[in-house]
Motif scaffolding. Structure first.
Motif, mmCIF file in Angstrom:
data_model
loop_
_atom_site.group_PDB
_atom_site.id
_atom_site.type_symbol
_atom_site.label_atom_id
_atom_site.label_comp_id
_atom_site.label_asym_id
_atom_site.label_seq_id
_atom_site.Cartn_x
_atom_site.Cartn_y
_atom_site.Cartn_z
ATOM 1 N N ILE A 192 1.103 -1.332 -0.270
ATOM 2 C CA ILE A 192 -0.213 -0.082 -0.042
ATOM 3 C C ILE A 192 1.122 1.232 -0.167
ATOM 4 N N LEU A 193 0.861 2.288 -1.361
ATOM 5 C CA LEU A 193 1.174 3.369 -1.256
ATOM 6 C C LEU A 193 0.194 4.863 -0.758
ATOM 7 N N VAL A 194 1.033 5.484 0.357
ATOM 8 C CA VAL A 194 0.196 6.389 0.748
ATOM 9 C C VAL A 194 0.433 8.257 0.415
ATOM 10 N N ASN A 195 0.373 8.927 -0.634
ATOM 11 C CA ASN A 195 0.638 9.960 -1.138
ATOM 12 C C ASN A 195 0.049 11.115 -0.434
ATOM 13 N N LEU A 196 0.832 11.951 -0.217
ATOM 14 C CA LEU A 196 0.813 12.900 0.354
ATOM 15 C C LEU A 196 1.224 14.075 0.157
ATOM 16 N N TRP A 197 0.453 15.680 0.284
ATOM 17 C CA TRP A 197 1.183 16.574 -0.216
ATOM 18 C C TRP A 197 1.205 17.415 0.857
ATOM 19 N N VAL A 198 2.250 17.864 1.632
ATOM 20 C CA VAL A 198 1.866 18.859 3.385
ATOM 21 C C VAL A 198 3.050 19.622 3.622
ATOM 22 N N SER A 199 2.768 20.844 4.330
ATOM 23 C CA SER A 199 3.611 21.025 4.491
ATOM 24 C C SER A 199 3.593 21.898 6.453
ATOM 25 N N THR A 245 12.431 19.954 15.638
ATOM 26 C CA THR A 245 13.607 21.371 15.920
ATOM 27 C C THR A 245 14.948 20.901 14.189
ATOM 28 N N GLY A 246 14.630 20.588 13.638
ATOM 29 C CA GLY A 246 15.813 20.203 12.553
ATOM 30 C C GLY A 246 16.848 19.801 13.017
ATOM 31 N N GLU A 247 17.521 19.397 14.272
ATOM 32 C CA GLU A 247 18.284 19.331 14.368
ATOM 33 C C GLU A 247 19.160 17.907 14.426
ATOM 34 N N PRO A 248 20.339 17.766 14.203
ATOM 35 C CA PRO A 248 20.832 16.615 13.931
ATOM 36 C C PRO A 248 19.770 15.697 14.624
ATOM 37 N N VAL A 249 19.745 14.097 13.821
ATOM 38 C CA VAL A 249 18.809 13.036 14.412
ATOM 39 C C VAL A 249 19.557 12.329 15.711
ATOM 40 N N GLY A 250 18.885 11.763 16.185
ATOM 41 C CA GLY A 250 19.166 11.458 18.013
ATOM 42 C C GLY A 250 20.232 12.312 18.478
ATOM 43 N N ARG A 251 20.195 13.618 18.083
ATOM 44 C CA ARG A 251 21.417 14.685 19.297
ATOM 45 C C ARG A 251 20.290 16.079 19.182
ATOM 46 N N HIS A 252 19.019 15.443 19.413
ATOM 47 C CA HIS A 252 18.210 17.208 20.223
ATOM 48 C C HIS A 252 18.528 17.409 21.481
ATOM 49 N N THR A 253 18.522 18.421 21.781
ATOM 50 C CA THR A 253 19.008 19.268 22.726
ATOM 51 C C THR A 253 17.228 19.390 23.068
ATOM 52 N N TYR A 254 16.642 19.199 22.005
ATOM 53 C CA TYR A 254 14.436 20.441 23.059
ATOM 54 C C TYR A 254 14.171 19.924 21.947
ATOM 55 N N THR A 255 12.575 19.700 22.506
ATOM 56 C CA THR A 255 11.879 19.826 21.458
ATOM 57 C C THR A 255 10.633 21.065 21.233
ATOM 58 N N LYS A 256 9.539 20.919 19.944
ATOM 59 C CA LYS A 256 8.954 21.658 20.037
ATOM 60 C C LYS A 256 7.664 20.804 19.142
ATOM 61 N N LEU A 257 6.215 22.693 19.408
ATOM 62 C CA LEU A 257 4.866 21.664 18.627
ATOM 63 C C LEU A 257 5.527 22.345 17.160
ATOM 64 N N ALA A 258 4.594 21.571 16.515
ATOM 65 C CA ALA A 258 4.612 21.980 15.358
ATOM 66 C C ALA A 258 3.697 21.768 14.162
ATOM 67 N N THR A 259 2.866 22.936 14.121
ATOM 68 C CA THR A 259 1.549 22.910 13.061
ATOM 69 C C THR A 259 2.034 22.467 11.734
ATOM 70 N N ASN A 260 1.368 20.581 11.663
ATOM 71 C CA ASN A 260 1.540 19.919 10.276
ATOM 72 C C ASN A 260 -0.007 20.241 9.469
ATOM 73 N N ASN A 261 -0.097 19.970 8.153
ATOM 74 C CA ASN A 261 -1.056 20.140 7.411
ATOM 75 C C ASN A 261 -0.933 19.116 5.639
ATOM 76 N N LEU A 262 -2.443 18.759 5.597
ATOM 77 C CA LEU A 262 -2.452 17.981 4.784
ATOM 78 C C LEU A 262 -3.838 18.329 3.861
ATOM 79 N N PHE A 263 -3.161 18.620 3.019
ATOM 80 C CA PHE A 263 -3.887 18.958 1.556
ATOM 81 C C PHE A 263 -4.944 17.828 0.690
ATOM 82 N N VAL A 264 -5.966 18.483 0.549
ATOM 83 C CA VAL A 264 -6.627 17.228 -0.005
ATOM 84 C C VAL A 264 -7.772 18.038 -0.659
ATOM 85 N N SER A 265 -6.794 18.823 -2.129
ATOM 86 C CA SER A 265 -7.537 19.139 -3.319
ATOM 87 C C SER A 265 -6.921 18.867 -4.275
ATOM 88 N N SER A 266 -7.973 19.390 -5.516
ATOM 89 C CA SER A 266 -7.702 19.162 -6.758
ATOM 90 C C SER A 266 -6.794 19.385 -7.198
#
Length: 629
Positions: A495-502, A594-615
């Motif tokens: 199964i493949l799931v194709n998403l447009w996101v921001s 945070t975008g820090e190196p994987v497995g070496r982060h120093t903090y966390t932050k909330l992220a507002t994520n968007n899924l686009f469902v349009s033509s």
């Protein structure tokens, strides 16, 4: 049987591997005067385990007229090579396999024909031996074996599959490096008992985990956790022998797995490649099992789902199937296996849907033989995600439409159940009870149940809400489902799931889960939500795993999430549902955003994520539908 224990078989570099040999005897207890083919199993676990190895393998095959050879891997059990064991990253595995096969074939009791079998790590070592093509290796049965540790075993979609963190406790506890060191053994044992607390202590830091008492294994953990880019470490043949399929021996091989095993995709992929490459017969078996339920006593159910008696194999059926396989290729007995259709799959579904006396949903299913994998008659069909929560073959006609949610790394979506293995938390023993009197496996239970459970939190679910709630009711889980089906629909394949996101973060995760939604019932007022598969994609790896590409906040990107293959019949009256979110913990580690190196982060932050469902951005799932007839 005549049993020779701990015969030290010398490898080409002088290291000797402890090997037990089981041979048929005559009525006087003497070895029979006849050369026989050999069955070889090499293991990172205890080769003398009376249930797994002696009763299930040695006794059954010796009774059939084979010599059985069981061997501890280098650096494990009673073999030499302490310090040369790195979980599954063992570069000498293939050479050791070659040397052991050729040693067995040269013994006076052997006909010169050797077959290999084994599960999980015992499947990896078969593939590794096959890479070196020992001349006397004649057949394989590779069960539930990962072939590409980066893709499915450890770093699925760029996130770490945390079951391998749990597995390292198991391999560390009985490691040679701390044998007899009571303090170190207790340290890793206490960590295993606190596994549900330890997994929150991220990022993992070298020297600070309970696995640190076995430095070799903690180094492996750091690679597993921090090496998110597909680098030279992951390219080792021991971690990715899939890239070397063309080197493998052209010999008969069976690949078996289960729809709820973490490595079903790898069994299917290996079969597909080897069938094209080889002239010798190749076979694929995919059943309604998790990593273990095909073997042992067997079971017709896993999790909260009953599949029917035909689903139950266990050692009884498995032994018959394996003997039929090896009799043909090691003894030249006409068993007819070469005339079988090469693919055997269990199509889940079609049952009554009632809840039985054991409180399991009767999902049912049936076996079917096929000539190929994937199935050529598959109709890959797009089901589009709609802003109103719908899922249908009709593409969206709205513009500039999206759905938003907040991903909080401190409150991730809990993993109610999942395709995991070795994710074992150890039960604390009552004070005064010596661990030596309790079988090790009897102390363990999977931190995430390894079978389909109704997707509602339990009180013991890691990270559960209070009170526990349906995952579909969480604000950070977006559910999209079809109308009630008017006809049965079978899906069989990947199964493949194709998403447009921001996102407003430079990096975050996107998860997908496929669910068979039952109608409402007395027992399940919102229907039974049966998971069929899930996966993840770390956004920085949306264009591949060779390099990281961060997101620009607000920009729209296409991401594709691949779910492992499955076969399920959605009955009329059910719904097909896909859940989209940004976490699935502790199945996968949580993105701190945070975008820090994987497995070496120093903090966390909330992220507002968007899924686009349009033509313009038609997010959708591709289902491998099998036409009727």
């Amino acid at each position: 049987m005549i049993i020779s224990k701990n015969v030290m078989v010398e490898m080409r570099d002088g290291v000797r591997l402890a090997t037990d040999i089981y041979r048929p005897s005559d009525n006087n207890g003497d070895p029979i005067d006849q050369k026989l083919p050999a069955i070889l199993a090499r293991t990172s676990y205890d080769k003398s385990n009376p249930v797994i190895w002696v009763k299930a393998i040695a006794e059954k095959f010796v009774d059939r007229g084979y010599v059985v050879v069981l061997q501890d891997l280098r650096g494990r059990g009673l073999s030499e090579g302490t310090g040369d064991y790195f979980h599954t990253a063992n570069q000498k595995e293939g050479i050791d396999g070659y040397d052991t096969v050729e040693w067995a074939a040269s013994q006076k009791w052997c006909t010169g024909k050797v077959g290999m079998l084994g599960s999980s790590h015992g499947g990896i070592v078969q593939n590794m031996a096959s890479l070196y093509r020992p001349p006397h290796l004649h057949a394989l049965w590779v069960d539930v074996a990962p072939t590409n540790a980066f893709k499915w075993e450890v770093r699925q979609g760029g996130a770490m599959a945390l079951h391998m963190y749990g597995a390292l406790y198991l391999h560390g506890y009985d490691s040679q490096e701390i044998a007899g060191d009571k303090k170190s053994i207790e340290y890793i044992e206490r960590g295993a008992e606190r596994l549900r607390e330890e997994i929150w202590k991220q990022p993992f830091k070298q020297g600070n985990t309970p696995i640190s008492v076995v430095p070799n294994l903690e180094k492996v953990l750091m690679h597993y956790y921090q090496d998110a880019v597909y680098n030279d470490w992951w390219k080792q043949e021991s971690l990715n022998h899939a890239q070397h399929y063309d080197r493998m021996a052209d010999i008969p091989a069976t690949y078996s797995s289960g729809w709820y095993d973490p490595f079903a995709a790898e069994a299917a992929e290996q079969f597909e490649h080897m069938k094209k490459k080889n002239t010798a017969p190749q076979r694929l078996i995919l059943g309604p099992w998790n990593h273990n339920s095909m073997r042992g006593v067997g079971s017709s159910h896993i999790g909260e789902v009953e599949f029917g008696e035909s689903a139950k194999w266990g050692d009884v059926v498995l032994t018959k199937e394996r003997i039929r396989w090896f009799d043909r290729w090691l003894k030249d007995i006409e068993t007819g296996v070469e005339h079988d259709d090469p693919v055997r799959i269990f199509v889940m579904g079609g049952g009554s849907g009632n809840v039985n006396s054991a409180k399991r949903i009767v999902h049912g299913g049936f076996w079917r033989m096929e000539r190929e994998w994937p199935l050529s008659r598959t109709k890959n069909t797009r089901f589009y995600i709609h802003s109103d929560g719908g899922l249908s073959p009709s593409s969206p006609d709205k513009v500039n439409t999206h759905i938003s949610w907040v991903h909080d790394p401190e409150n991730p979506v809990p993993s109610v159940s999942a395709n995991v293995t070795g994710f074992l938390e150890w039960i604390t023993l009552p004070e005064g009870l010596d661990a030596a009197y309790v079988p090790q496996r009897a102390r363990m239970r999977s931190l995430i149940p390894d079978g389909p459970l109704h997707q509602k939190e339990r009180h013991d679910t890691v990270g559960a809400s209070d009170p526990p709630m349906l995952l579909s009711d969480r604000q950070d889980v977006n559910t999209f489902q079809t109308e009630v089906l008017t006809t049965d629909i079978e899906i069989t394949g990947t199964i493949l799931v194709n998403l447009w996101v921001s996102s407003d973060a430079v990096d975050t995760d996107f998860t997908a889960k496929l669910i068979d939604v039952y109608p409402d019932s007395h027992e399940y007022h919102s229907g039974f939500h049966m998971p069929l598969g899930d996966s993840i994609l770390r956004a920085r790896f949306r264009d591949g795993f060779e390099a990281e590409k961060f997101m620009r906040p607000g920009d729209v990107y296409h991401v594709q999430i691949e779910l492992a293959p499955v076969s399920n019949l959605f009955k009329a009256g059910h719904r097909i549902r896909v859940d989209i979110s940004s976490s699935n913990f502790p199945r996968f580690d949580v993105n701190p955003n945070t975008g820090e190196p994987v497995g070496r982060h120093t903090y966390t932050k909330l992220a507002t994520n968007n899924l686009f469902v349009s033509s313009q951005y038609p997010s959708h799932i591709v289902l491998p539908i099998i036409p009727e007839g």
